[in-house]
Write a protein that holds these residues in place. Structure first.
Motif, PDB file in Angstrom:
ATOM      1  N   LEU A  79       0.738  -1.330   0.037  1.00 12.21           N
ATOM      2  CA  LEU A  79      -0.213  -0.013  -0.077  1.00 12.21           C
ATOM      3  C   LEU A  79       0.752   1.274  -0.023  1.00 12.21           C
ATOM      4  O   LEU A  79       0.226   2.351  -0.625  1.00 12.21           O
ATOM      5  N   GLY A 117       0.140   2.107  -3.402  1.00 14.30           N
ATOM      6  CA  GLY A 117      -1.016   2.923  -3.215  1.00 14.30           C
ATOM      7  C   GLY A 117      -0.770   4.153  -2.882  1.00 14.30           C
ATOM      8  O   GLY A 117      -1.635   5.082  -2.956  1.00 14.30           O
ATOM      9  N   TYR A 132     -14.164  -2.770  -0.908  1.00 18.86           N
ATOM     10  CA  TYR A 132     -13.286  -3.686  -1.794  1.00 18.86           C
ATOM     11  C   TYR A 132     -12.783  -4.918  -0.898  1.00 18.86           C
ATOM     12  O   TYR A 132     -11.994  -4.687  -0.088  1.00 18.86           O
ATOM     13  N   ASP A 163      -4.796  -0.784  -7.099  1.00 24.12           N
ATOM     14  CA  ASP A 163      -6.326  -0.373  -7.257  1.00 24.12           C
ATOM     15  C   ASP A 163      -6.549   0.561  -6.301  1.00 24.12           C
ATOM     16  O   ASP A 163      -7.343   1.524  -6.637  1.00 24.12           O
ATOM     17  N   VAL A 164      -6.075   0.821  -5.155  1.00 26.35           N
ATOM     18  CA  VAL A 164      -6.132   1.800  -4.530  1.00 26.35           C
ATOM     19  C   VAL A 164      -5.788   3.030  -4.988  1.00 26.35           C
ATOM     20  O   VAL A 164      -6.133   4.166  -4.825  1.00 26.35           O
ATOM     21  N   ARG A 208      -7.319   6.381  -5.910  1.00 32.15           N
ATOM     22  CA  ARG A 208      -7.047   7.759  -5.119  1.00 32.15           C
ATOM     23  C   ARG A 208      -6.768   8.968  -6.436  1.00 32.15           C
ATOM     24  O   ARG A 208      -7.055  10.050  -6.170  1.00 32.15           O
ATOM     25  N   GLU A 225     -10.305   8.106  -1.578  1.00 34.64           N
ATOM     26  CA  GLU A 225      -9.192   7.821  -0.691  1.00 34.64           C
ATOM     27  C   GLU A 225      -9.623   6.634   0.428  1.00 34.64           C
ATOM     28  O   GLU A 225     -10.705   6.529   0.578  1.00 34.64           O
ATOM     29  N   LEU A 226      -8.586   5.754   0.781  1.00 35.22           N
ATOM     30  CA  LEU A 226      -8.827   4.733   1.603  1.00 35.22           C
ATOM     31  C   LEU A 226      -8.991   5.423   3.055  1.00 35.22           C
ATOM     32  O   LEU A 226      -8.228   5.937   3.663  1.00 35.22           O
ATOM     33  N   LEU A 282      -9.412  -0.176   6.571  1.00 36.04           N
ATOM     34  CA  LEU A 282      -8.818  -1.580   6.122  1.00 36.04           C
ATOM     35  C   LEU A 282      -8.895  -2.258   7.390  1.00 36.04           C
ATOM     36  O   LEU A 282      -8.574  -2.154   8.366  1.00 36.04           O
ATOM     37  N   ALA A 295     -11.306  -3.169   2.280  1.00 33.36           N
ATOM     38  CA  ALA A 295     -10.994  -1.774   2.433  1.00 33.36           C
ATOM     39  C   ALA A 295     -12.227  -1.036   1.911  1.00 33.36           C
ATOM     40  O   ALA A 295     -12.882  -1.190   1.198  1.00 33.36           O
ATOM     41  N   LEU A 353     -13.206   2.788   0.466  1.00 34.03           N
ATOM     42  CA  LEU A 353     -12.771   3.879  -0.076  1.00 34.03           C
ATOM     43  C   LEU A 353     -13.739   4.832  -0.473  1.00 34.03           C
ATOM     44  O   LEU A 353     -15.033   4.470  -0.617  1.00 34.03           O
TER      45      LEU A 353
END
Length: 442
Positions: free
Chosen positions: A131, A135, A395, A406-407, A411, A416-417, A420, A436, A438
């Motif tokens: 990440l 990410g 997700y 993919d994150v 973004r 935004e994440l 998680l 997750a 988003l």
């Protein structure tokens, strides 16, 4: 993960030709630095990266080079442990132990020599690193064990007794067993400790099955464990209606093809149901919106949303496999607003994006749940989802690198994440499942 490519059974079972092993290289003494994505450890020899199997960070091992054909890195197999980590234990599967020659170690339990707490720490490190690198986000995510109440029969300290599906292979002489790690060599074994008790009871480990190509073992929630012998070129369930089984999450029952996809860990479906329910933000959830369950399989996660938010929830589950969609329609019959669509996710989203009111309506206010195959959703699907501007995306991922990529793509579209969670749904292996959330930052 979903019903699509990595999960769906292969159409036939022709025995693949075993790759020709490279000539053995030197035995090196290596200081092991860390774990890489894929479950192999990372060491260095004279400046070159060496990926070494069956080692733990902090150990010193003697490792046989098995592939020196790449300029940037080599691959090696641990042949002896010179300085053991305090986290090393007796292997959970004796037939996969470092005490065996590498070519005779059963595959599928590559973390079985590591204490369970350390296994989860290593998986979390890989997830956090992915990440960060791909990410662009920092997270303190930890990997949670499965709640023991959801996984009867599982030994939480050994990481055994959890697999409800097992594929064994058959050698030309009829010997039945798993493939050796990183090869197509069938290894005879006397045990299948990762499997649930029902599978262990019916596994034909001492039988000769000449003429067969593979053996599938399935232990559904209802009924006895089943043994299915596959011949070369066999098309699963090709005559008549495919056989079905019943799986369960709590009191809810799901019909699924016996040869279709269901979560492998006995407690995985319930764990992911609870995690999705937890991560959907109720303040952003609109039961009347055009909510979506993409790569929906037989409707497991759509049902999770329905059970969380009530019988009037509107949700569409989308799956490329027609049989799974048929079952999803029946499994989601409790919700008047639920429907099941047979379609490839990218093509289905193309139609939504092309709709006359997509620019103004899209998926405004909607929640999108997606559980893509191991390769992840990818740029095309992420771009389409983001273009439809849902309120939130939940997700479910079984590959940390695909999730991280993919994150990063989300973004770039302003999502935004926010939350998680990660779960150890594959004990004694390097695999990890993550969920997750988003959301669009306004």
């Amino acid at each position: 993960m979903a019903q699509e490519r990595r999960r769906r059974p292969a159409r036939g079972h022709r025995r693949a030709a075993a790759p020709r092993p490279p000539e053995p290289g030197p035995v090196l003494e290596l200081e092991v630095e860390r774990i890489a994505h894929g479950g192999v450890a990372v060491a260095r020899h004279e400046g070159r990266v060496v990926f070494v199997a069956d080692a733990i960070p902090g150990e010193r091992v003697a490792a046989q080079v098995v592939d020196a054909g790449r300029e940037r890195f080599w691959r090696a197999e641990t042949v002896s442990v010179l300085r053991a980590s305090p986290d090393r234990r007796e292997h959970a599967w004796p037939e996969a132990s470092v005490d065996r020659a590498p070519e005779q170690r059963a595959g599928g339990a590559e973390f079985g020599h590591i204490a369970m707490t350390r296994q989860r720490e290593l998986k979390a490190e890989v997830l956090r690193d992915a990440l960060h690198r791909m990410g662009g986000v920092e997270t303190g995510a930890a990997v949670e064990p499965v709640d023991p109440s959801l996984a009867p029969g599982v030994d939480p300290e050994a990481g055994t007794g959890w697999r409800t599906r097992v594929r064994l292979h058959v050698a030309p002489d009829g010997t039945v067993g798993p493939y050796a790690a990183r090869s197509h060599t069938v290894v005879p074994v006397a045990s299948l400790p990762l499997a649930v008790a029902g599978i262990q009871a019916v596994a034909p480990l001492t039988r000769k099955l000449e003429g067969a190509a593979a053996v599938d073992l399935v232990a559904p929630a209802e009924g006895a464990a089943q043994l299915i012998v596959r011949s070369a070129g066999d098309r699963r369930s090709s005559r008549g209606e495919p056989p079905t089984i019943i799986e369960r999450v709590g009191v809810r029952r799901f019909t699924v093809d016996r040869d279709g996809f269901w979560q492998v860990h006995v407690g995985a479906a319930a764990t992911l149901t609870s995690a999705v329910q937890d991560l959907v933000d109720p303040d952003r959830f609109d039961p009347a919106a055009d909510n979506q369950d993409l790569y929906g399989g037989v409707g497991l996660l759509a049902a999770a949303v329905g059970d969380r938010f009530g019988a009037n929830v509107r949700i569409t589950t989308v799956e490329a496999d027609a049989r799974a969609t048929e079952h999803a329609g029946a499994n989601l019959a409790d919700w008047v607003g639920a429907r099941a669509v047979t379609a490839r996710v990218d093509r289905y989203l193309d139609e939504l994006v092309a709709a006359p009111d997509a620019a103004t309506r899209g998926l405004t206010g909607a929640t999108v749940v997606l559980d893509p195959p191991r390769s992840g959703a990818g740029r095309a699907v992420v771009d389409r989802i983001a273009a439809l501007r849902p309120a939130q995306v939940v997700y479910v991922a079984c590959d940390p690198v695909a999730l991280a990529r993919d994150v990063g793509l989300f973004r770039a579209h302003g999502y935004e994440l926010e939350a998680l969670r990660a779960f150890d749904l594959f004990p004694d292996t390097h695999h990890v499942e993550a969920v997750a959330r988003l959301a669009a930052i306004v």
